[in-house]
Design a protein around this motif. Structure first.
Motif, PDB file in Angstrom:
ATOM      1  N   ASP A 101       0.794  -1.332  -0.022  1.00 34.76           N
ATOM      2  CA  ASP A 101       0.053   0.132   0.043  1.00 34.76           C
ATOM      3  C   ASP A 101       0.831   1.311  -0.006  1.00 34.76           C
ATOM      4  O   ASP A 101       0.013   2.333   0.206  1.00 34.76           O
ATOM      5  CB  ASP A 101      -1.103  -0.203   1.348  1.00 34.76           C
ATOM      6  N   TRP A 145       1.605   8.730   3.218  1.00 37.92           N
ATOM      7  CA  TRP A 145       1.580   8.581   4.650  1.00 37.92           C
ATOM      8  C   TRP A 145       2.059   9.952   5.491  1.00 37.92           C
ATOM      9  O   TRP A 145       1.582   9.987   6.516  1.00 37.92           O
ATOM     10  CB  TRP A 145       2.210   7.369   5.033  1.00 37.92           C
ATOM     11  N   SER A 148      -0.808  11.954   5.714  1.00 35.67           N
ATOM     12  CA  SER A 148      -1.967  11.422   6.514  1.00 35.67           C
ATOM     13  C   SER A 148      -1.563  11.470   7.842  1.00 35.67           C
ATOM     14  O   SER A 148      -2.712  11.281   8.815  1.00 35.67           O
ATOM     15  CB  SER A 148      -2.595  10.497   5.602  1.00 35.67           C
ATOM     16  N   ASP A 149      -0.603  10.937   8.105  1.00 38.68           N
ATOM     17  CA  ASP A 149      -0.547  10.501   9.445  1.00 38.68           C
ATOM     18  C   ASP A 149       0.118  11.519  10.240  1.00 38.68           C
ATOM     19  O   ASP A 149       0.436  12.746   9.949  1.00 38.68           O
ATOM     20  CB  ASP A 149       0.814   9.235   9.649  1.00 38.68           C
ATOM     21  N   ARG A 150      -0.195  11.458  11.714  1.00 40.86           N
ATOM     22  CA  ARG A 150      -0.040  12.454  12.565  1.00 40.86           C
ATOM     23  C   ARG A 150       1.658  12.603  12.930  1.00 40.86           C
ATOM     24  O   ARG A 150       2.125  13.476  13.454  1.00 40.86           O
ATOM     25  CB  ARG A 150      -0.674  12.080  13.988  1.00 40.86           C
ATOM     26  N   THR A 151       2.285  11.146  12.860  1.00 43.93           N
ATOM     27  CA  THR A 151       3.810  11.496  12.917  1.00 43.93           C
ATOM     28  C   THR A 151       4.416  10.693  11.685  1.00 43.93           C
ATOM     29  O   THR A 151       3.656  10.363  11.029  1.00 43.93           O
ATOM     30  CB  THR A 151       4.093  10.682  14.240  1.00 43.93           C
ATOM     31  N   PHE A 152       5.796  10.489  11.794  1.00 43.45           N
ATOM     32  CA  PHE A 152       6.528   9.890  10.705  1.00 43.45           C
ATOM     33  C   PHE A 152       6.782   8.660  10.760  1.00 43.45           C
ATOM     34  O   PHE A 152       7.604   8.031   9.930  1.00 43.45           O
ATOM     35  CB  PHE A 152       7.882  10.937  10.469  1.00 43.45           C
ATOM     36  N   TRP A 153       5.988   7.928  12.001  1.00 46.87           N
ATOM     37  CA  TRP A 153       6.539   6.535  11.954  1.00 46.87           C
ATOM     38  C   TRP A 153       6.240   5.736  11.046  1.00 46.87           C
ATOM     39  O   TRP A 153       7.227   4.746  10.507  1.00 46.87           O
ATOM     40  CB  TRP A 153       5.535   5.910  13.308  1.00 46.87           C
ATOM     41  N   ARG A 154       5.241   5.783  10.002  1.00 46.34           N
ATOM     42  CA  ARG A 154       5.293   4.804   8.954  1.00 46.34           C
ATOM     43  C   ARG A 154       5.755   5.510   7.577  1.00 46.34           C
ATOM     44  O   ARG A 154       6.673   4.667   6.780  1.00 46.34           O
ATOM     45  CB  ARG A 154       3.727   4.660   8.724  1.00 46.34           C
TER      46      ARG A 154
ATOM     47  N   TYR B  58       9.621   3.924  21.450  1.00 50.16           N
ATOM     48  CA  TYR B  58       8.376   4.528  21.029  1.00 50.16           C
ATOM     49  C   TYR B  58       7.297   5.205  22.137  1.00 50.16           C
ATOM     50  O   TYR B  58       7.506   4.805  23.242  1.00 50.16           O
ATOM     51  CB  TYR B  58       7.443   3.389  20.515  1.00 50.16           C
ATOM     52  N   LYS B  78      -6.322   7.599  14.349  1.00 51.10           N
ATOM     53  CA  LYS B  78      -5.891   6.252  14.108  1.00 51.10           C
ATOM     54  C   LYS B  78      -4.580   6.199  15.063  1.00 51.10           C
ATOM     55  O   LYS B  78      -3.987   7.164  15.342  1.00 51.10           O
ATOM     56  CB  LYS B  78      -5.527   5.598  12.861  1.00 51.10           C
ATOM     57  N   ASP B  80      -1.375   6.284  15.392  1.00 58.42           N
ATOM     58  CA  ASP B  80       0.027   6.684  15.009  1.00 58.42           C
ATOM     59  C   ASP B  80       1.137   6.979  16.113  1.00 58.42           C
ATOM     60  O   ASP B  80       1.083   7.927  16.990  1.00 58.42           O
ATOM     61  CB  ASP B  80      -0.135   8.043  14.068  1.00 58.42           C
ATOM     62  N   VAL B  81       2.178   6.075  15.993  1.00 62.03           N
ATOM     63  CA  VAL B  81       3.104   6.106  17.271  1.00 62.03           C
ATOM     64  C   VAL B  81       4.299   7.326  16.958  1.00 62.03           C
ATOM     65  O   VAL B  81       4.616   7.706  15.728  1.00 62.03           O
ATOM     66  CB  VAL B  81       3.490   4.984  17.708  1.00 62.03           C
ATOM     67  N   GLY B  82       4.741   8.056  18.132  1.00 55.42           N
ATOM     68  CA  GLY B  82       5.762   8.839  17.915  1.00 55.42           C
ATOM     69  C   GLY B  82       7.267   8.247  18.580  1.00 55.42           C
ATOM     70  O   GLY B  82       7.138   7.178  18.997  1.00 55.42           O
ATOM     71  N   TYR B  83       8.361   9.141  18.785  1.00 56.59           N
ATOM     72  CA  TYR B  83       9.492   8.785  19.374  1.00 56.59           C
ATOM     73  C   TYR B  83       9.717   9.579  20.567  1.00 56.59           C
ATOM     74  O   TYR B  83       9.643  10.736  20.579  1.00 56.59           O
ATOM     75  CB  TYR B  83      10.420   8.703  18.224  1.00 56.59           C
ATOM     76  N   ARG B 209       2.493  -3.768  11.201  1.00 58.17           N
ATOM     77  CA  ARG B 209       2.323  -4.113   9.907  1.00 58.17           C
ATOM     78  C   ARG B 209       3.390  -3.475   9.006  1.00 58.17           C
ATOM     79  O   ARG B 209       3.542  -3.938   7.948  1.00 58.17           O
ATOM     80  CB  ARG B 209       0.872  -3.295   9.332  1.00 58.17           C
ATOM     81  N   TYR B 210       4.204  -2.336   9.468  1.00 62.45           N
ATOM     82  CA  TYR B 210       4.929  -1.477   8.783  1.00 62.45           C
ATOM     83  C   TYR B 210       6.465  -1.720   9.568  1.00 62.45           C
ATOM     84  O   TYR B 210       7.558  -1.838   8.902  1.00 62.45           O
ATOM     85  CB  TYR B 210       4.623  -0.308   8.770  1.00 62.45           C
ATOM     86  N   ILE B 211       6.500  -2.085  10.836  1.00 63.71           N
ATOM     87  CA  ILE B 211       7.908  -2.129  11.413  1.00 63.71           C
ATOM     88  C   ILE B 211       7.997  -3.172  12.270  1.00 63.71           C
ATOM     89  O   ILE B 211       6.881  -3.778  12.841  1.00 63.71           O
ATOM     90  CB  ILE B 211       8.030  -0.823  12.256  1.00 63.71           C
TER      91      ILE B 211
END
Lengths: 258, 258
Positions: A101, A145, A148-154, B58, B78, B80-83, B209-211
């Motif tokens: 995706d 992404w 669309s995402d709140r952070t850069f995690w993905r 995280y 959704k 969305d995780v940060g660091y 799913r991504y990490i």
């Protein structure tokens, strides 16, 4: 002199690389201390690894004016550093896997600073003394992404999205340096590496007012220009004058590797 | 059973803590594997360290509705995780040092999930299996910098701004759990720890799913409520039902420690 981190016969360690691409294996590492050994190897015979897995992975993000404009962002007023994540690191020659995706994957060719000495409250004039050397990073980003995402995690830290290498060089000639990126051998981006909003020493000094930099920490210095949308099978080469080339193939998850 | 990381006579290692606060020293660690030793110690005789220095740190950030309102932010749609950054970690009992120009320092009491097994593409129903245990975090934040800076590097990752500990407990009763924070012994915040926007398993599954999550990675689950502005000499205790208390004094840089 260049430092490599490599695997041979299932063991991973550091070596010093000479101008003829001969490796002198060491015990230890360039951060905590090392002893040279009698082992000599050819670069071609070892598997290159990410040159360092950092305690903290810093990334400047926005530091070149053209790229900031391309992404429609405001120009930063001071050196505020961001972060990337170790799960995403891959070595020179390894594949970037684009999830099914991921539809708008871009490269970002960057100069990477590798910290060699613990640093807190350093002046701009002293900042260079805490640098071990330099390597190359590709700050791979999925732009949908990122929006669309709140952070850069993905968007920026999906597994394999942070190629780094191939080695750590002790010095660079920043005023003479250019960053060139090519896709399948055709150059698509070129910029003067030193034309940064905030310089390397300026970042290190500003950061060190509040945070301690540790040996092995890395600081990615940002990118200029833009990237085409990368496709399955594309090979991206990031070349920095005098530093070498970081080369990785981009493949789509689930597609035949070819 | 609880895991502690501790220093005794200049050596740092892991130990298992029983209900009588007796420590069984181990060789190795709970992430890569360990052997128990014949050494028995009293908890009171060792120096507690941060229970793990993570490969990747995280932090969920916004996961409780009241806190999001207090900070004037939009509710995430959704997970969305940060660091956060390892330089800022300190142990239970160590001092948070507020820089001279830090004028609005707040606590944030948080449940911390410690990953025990490598995880990629895990379903929500399988996510609990990759958890080693739980500890407590205080996501110390300087609100003026949080508002003025482009990233959280200084507002949340200044040295000493991430107290974590005192130990890793194997299990929790999340539905019965409350997070209580007190300043100098007076309770200032209390909330139901489980009333999260997105749950622990939901975060782990979505991230995976991504990490790839690795043993030793940590996931701070966010906070609710708000904090007074902390002053030189304040002691902040973060207590989670059944998990213990993380206690740290806040001191202003340059002031007498008293």
């Amino acid at each position: 002199m260049r430092w490599i981190r490599y695997t041979l016969n299932g063991e991973t360690g550091y070596g010093m690389l000479d101008d003829n691409d001969r490796v002198t294996a060491v015990r230890g590492d360039p951060f905590g201390g090392y002893d040279t050994t009698a082992t000599r190897l050819d670069l071609a015979d070892v598997k290159l690894e990410v040159p360092v897995v950092p305690p903290t992975f810093y990334c400047v993000g926005l530091n070149y004016v053209k790229h900031i404009g391309t992404e429609g962002l405001a120009i930063p007023k001071k050196p505020d550093v961001g972060y990337r994540a170790n799960n995403a690191l891959i070595a020179h020659g390894e594949d970037v896997i684009m999830p099914a995706d991921a539809n708008r994957v871009h490269y970002e060719g960057e100069l990477v600073v590798v910290i060699g000495k613990k640093a807190k409250h350093v002046d701009i004039g002293e900042a260079a003394q805490c640098i071990l050397g330099y390597t190359i990073g590709n700050d791979v980003s999925e732009r949908n992404w990122q929006a669309s995402d709140r952070t850069f995690w993905r968007s920026k830290n999906t597994d394999t999205f942070k190629p780094m290498g191939p080695w750590i060089a002790a010095g660079i000639d920043l005023p003479a340096m250019e960053t060139a990126v090519s896709v399948n051998g055709r150059e698509t981006t070129r910029f003067r590496t030193g034309e940064m909003l905030f310089g390397i020493e300026e970042f290190i000094s500003a950061m060190s007012r509040y945070i301690t930099l540790y040996p092995g920490d890395i600081l990615w210095m940002g990118t200029d220009g833009s990237s085409p949308d990368l496709r399955h099978g594309d090979r991206v080469d990031v070349t920095l004058t005098g530093l070498g080339t970081l080369s990785n193939r981009f493949v789509k998850a689930g597609e035949p590797r070819g």
